[in-house]
Design a protein around this motif. Structure first.
Motif, mmCIF file in Angstrom:
data_model
loop_
_atom_site.group_PDB
_atom_site.id
_atom_site.type_symbol
_atom_site.label_atom_id
_atom_site.label_comp_id
_atom_site.label_asym_id
_atom_site.label_seq_id
_atom_site.Cartn_x
_atom_site.Cartn_y
_atom_site.Cartn_z
ATOM 1 N N LEU A 165 0.826 -1.192 0.000
ATOM 2 C CA LEU A 165 0.000 0.000 0.000
ATOM 3 C C LEU A 165 0.866 1.250 0.000
ATOM 4 O O LEU A 165 1.886 1.321 0.698
ATOM 5 C CB LEU A 165 -0.918 0.034 1.234
ATOM 6 C CG LEU A 165 -2.239 -0.722 1.176
ATOM 7 C CD1 LEU A 165 -2.981 -0.565 2.503
ATOM 8 C CD2 LEU A 165 -3.108 -0.241 0.040
ATOM 9 N N LEU A 166 0.457 2.201 -0.788
ATOM 10 C CA LEU A 166 1.049 3.534 -0.787
ATOM 11 C C LEU A 166 -0.064 4.525 -0.487
ATOM 12 O O LEU A 166 -1.243 4.197 -0.565
ATOM 13 C CB LEU A 166 1.674 3.857 -2.145
ATOM 14 C CG LEU A 166 2.758 2.926 -2.676
ATOM 15 C CD1 LEU A 166 3.044 3.256 -4.128
ATOM 16 C CD2 LEU A 166 4.022 3.067 -1.851
ATOM 17 N N ALA A 167 0.327 5.745 -0.176
ATOM 18 C CA ALA A 167 -0.679 6.774 0.083
ATOM 19 C C ALA A 167 -0.230 8.099 -0.501
ATOM 20 O O ALA A 167 0.940 8.473 -0.396
ATOM 21 C CB ALA A 167 -0.929 6.913 1.577
ATOM 22 N N GLY A 168 -1.177 8.780 -1.128
ATOM 23 C CA GLY A 168 -0.976 10.178 -1.458
ATOM 24 C C GLY A 168 -1.524 10.986 -0.298
ATOM 25 O O GLY A 168 -2.608 10.697 0.225
ATOM 26 N N VAL A 169 -0.791 11.994 0.140
ATOM 27 C CA VAL A 169 -1.101 12.636 1.421
ATOM 28 C C VAL A 169 -1.234 14.146 1.271
ATOM 29 O O VAL A 169 -0.462 14.780 0.553
ATOM 30 C CB VAL A 169 -0.003 12.301 2.458
ATOM 31 C CG1 VAL A 169 -0.174 13.129 3.722
ATOM 32 C CG2 VAL A 169 -0.025 10.819 2.791
#
Length: 560
Positions: A165-169
């Motif tokens: 999982l990655l996240a744009g923040v």
């Protein structure tokens, strides 16, 4: 147009006296026939034979037609399931709190500038799918991008596919007006994304903090907890982020029943705009007010800016967000209750009658609701001093005091055989004459899989979970400002209890901006509660938003 009088063949024949044709144009038996008569007889017989052949042929056609299978268009075709293209995930974040300066004719307000210390920011996150972040951005209502979380075909994200999982923040981005967090679908799947706005001020009449989720626009929503009595200001803020005009109608419910208010119907909210409505102009002097917001055309995001001034002392600020739709069970996790003796002493002061914790019940239908109320604390259920059963009047708002139980964090569960709406109020500060704050905990939804939970910065932050009956396991993985989703932790929570997890300031050296939360087992509910820093009496509460919807299908019938 000419009237048809029939053909000569169909005309009536009137025989003369003694004419042999008076008996059907056939000669009498035994009569001698002339040559002309013979030819006439042959013509008649031939005509009859031809008619019989035509009739026989027509009968054969009918019989043959009956034996044939039905034509294709007359067959019953079962409806086919058609996949609905995934839509963008959109959250509309409310703008900064504003102090009313005056009111024009009607219900639209004028605002004065914020205080010198007022600050408003948006925090949010969007999760990757298959290691790739969906195109996503934070923008103003005018469409201008403020922060671009990920672009289409972002190579930097694609190179990190090894991570699950990655996240744009968006990490505490300052904003000056309403904003929209949008994430495009990826591989025909709706993106998992969520955001929250936080306002705080340490001076002025709007001292305190207030937080609200970036809401998914809707054509039907319920907001409860407003008040329009002296010193209380309620402003309904309607935001239309779509490109279609929205026509909004309001249903108002007070302590005495439904409120018929001129000007509550047909409120136009133009595309890409916000409209504010002072609720005191529609329902003045209402201590308990619930609003049902319905719109046609474009969907809207609705919140109520609720503030309190006790004489000259600030009494708190909150953004009241929509809760769950009317149902026979409503659950509000994260209700913080202060010391019961301190609450009782505070409420004895003039102007502090509404400083204690309460549960508000709104019954929109025609039948009263007998509601059972339970308070689930850290070590089990606590009994309310007045008992746990109350009758809520049909078409009205009923208030139930939650004071008298030991201090702590609770999950409030209310159930009935009649659908109702519920919300719970909590406060911070037990000394009259000093600034205090309050917050409303809306009824929440049962937790499922992969909820994105934004956690705005500042003060002490807690994830609060309530489990109703048996047991549930909650997993929560921190999302940090560097876009990483860390290894999940888990909590096994017994039924009938409430558990709280304090949010760390940082994980692996990066600030925590949110969590990915999932639940399994019995019905579990959650919220985020934020307390003020440096001993301030600030308090805010955020319900957990629904997880991203899976791919949907609809039945398609072919016909005419």
């Amino acid at each position: 147009m000419h009237e048809h009088t029939g053909s000569p063949a169909a005309a009536e024949h009137k025989p003369a006296a003694g004419d042999d044709t008076s008996r059907g144009n056939l000669p009498t038996p035994g009569a001698k026939q002339s040559g002309g008569e013979k030819r006439a007889r042959k013509a008649v017989v031939g005509s009859v034979a031809s008619a019989l052949l035509v009739l026989a042929g027509a009968g054969a056609v009918v019989v043959a037609g009956s034996a044939l299978p039905p034509v294709e268009s007359s067959r019953t075709v079962p409806p086919a399931a058609a996949a609905v293209p995934a839509g963008a995930s959109q959250g509309v974040c409310a703008g900064p709190a504003r102090l009313l300066e005056g009111t024009q004719a009607g219900t639209d307000p004028q605002f004065s500038p914020e205080s010198a210390t007022a600050a408003t920011s948006v925090t949010g996150a969007v999760l990757s799918a298959a290691g790739v972040l969906p195109p996503s951005r934070l923008a103003g209502l005018d469409g201008r991008t403020t922060v671009e979380l990920a672009k289409a075909g972002d190579k930097a994200a694609a190179e990190q596919r090894a991570q699950n999982l990655l996240a744009g923040v968006v990490a505490a981005r300052p904003v000056t007006g309403p904003s929209v967090l949008t994430a495009d679908p990826l591989a025909n799947q709706q993106a998992s994304a969520a955001g929250a706005m936080k306002f705080s001020a340490t001076d002025g009449d709007l001292q305190g903090s207030a937080a609200a989720n970036c809401l998914r626009p809707s054509n039907d929503q319920w907001l409860a907890g407003a008040s329009t009595t002296v010193g209380r200001t309620s402003v309904l803020v309607l935001t239309n982020a779509s490109s279609t005009p929205a026509t909004v109608s309001l249903e108002l419910f007070g302590k005495a029943g439904r409120i018929q208010a001129p000007g509550s119907r047909g409120l136009l909210v133009a595309p890409k705009t916000t409209r504010s409505v002072v609720l005191a102009g529609l329902a003045p002097a209402e201590a308990q007010l619930a609003v049902h917001v319905r719109s046609t055309g474009g969907p809207v995001a609705a919140v109520i800016q609720q503030s309190t001034l006790r004489g000259l002392t600030p009494g708190g600020l909150d953004f009241i967000a929509p809760g769950a739709a009317p149902a026979v069970r409503q659950v509000m996790p994260g209700v913080d209750i202060q010391d019961p003796a301190g609450i009782e002493s505070l409420m004895e002061n003039t102007g502090y009658e509404d400083a204690g914790p309460v549960l508000q019940l709104t019954v929109p239908g025609p039948s009263d609701a007998v509601v059972e109320v339970k308070l689930l604390g850290r070590d089990g259920e606590k009994t309310l001093p007045a008992g746990g059963v109350v009758t809520a009047k049909a078409g009205a708002v009923t208030e139930v005091s939650l004071a008298g139980v030991p201090a702590g964090q609770y999950t409030v569960s209310a159930s009935s055989d009649v659908s109702f709406v519920a919300t719970a109020r909590m406060g911070r500060g037990l000394k009259a004459g000093t600034a205090s704050d309050m917050a409303w905990a809306p009824s929440g939804l049962r937790l499922g899989s992969q909820h994105v939970v934004p956690v705005p910065p500042g003060g002490t932050r807690r994830l609060v979970f309530g489990v109703l009956d048996t047991r549930a396991t909650i997993t929560y993985a921190a999302i940090t400002a560097d876009g990483k989703v860390h290894a999940p932790e888990s909590a096994d929570i017994a039924g009938g209890t409430t558990a709280a997890v304090t949010v760390a300031e940082k994980v692996a050296g990066s600030g925590v901006v949110g969590y990915v939360v999932s639940a399994s087992g019995d019905a579990a509910y959650g919220s985020v509660v934020i307390y003020g820093a440096d001993g301030r009496n600030d308090i805010s509460a955020l319900g957990l938003l629904p997880a991203a919807a899976g791919q949907e299908t609809v039945p398609v019938r072919v016909g005419y």
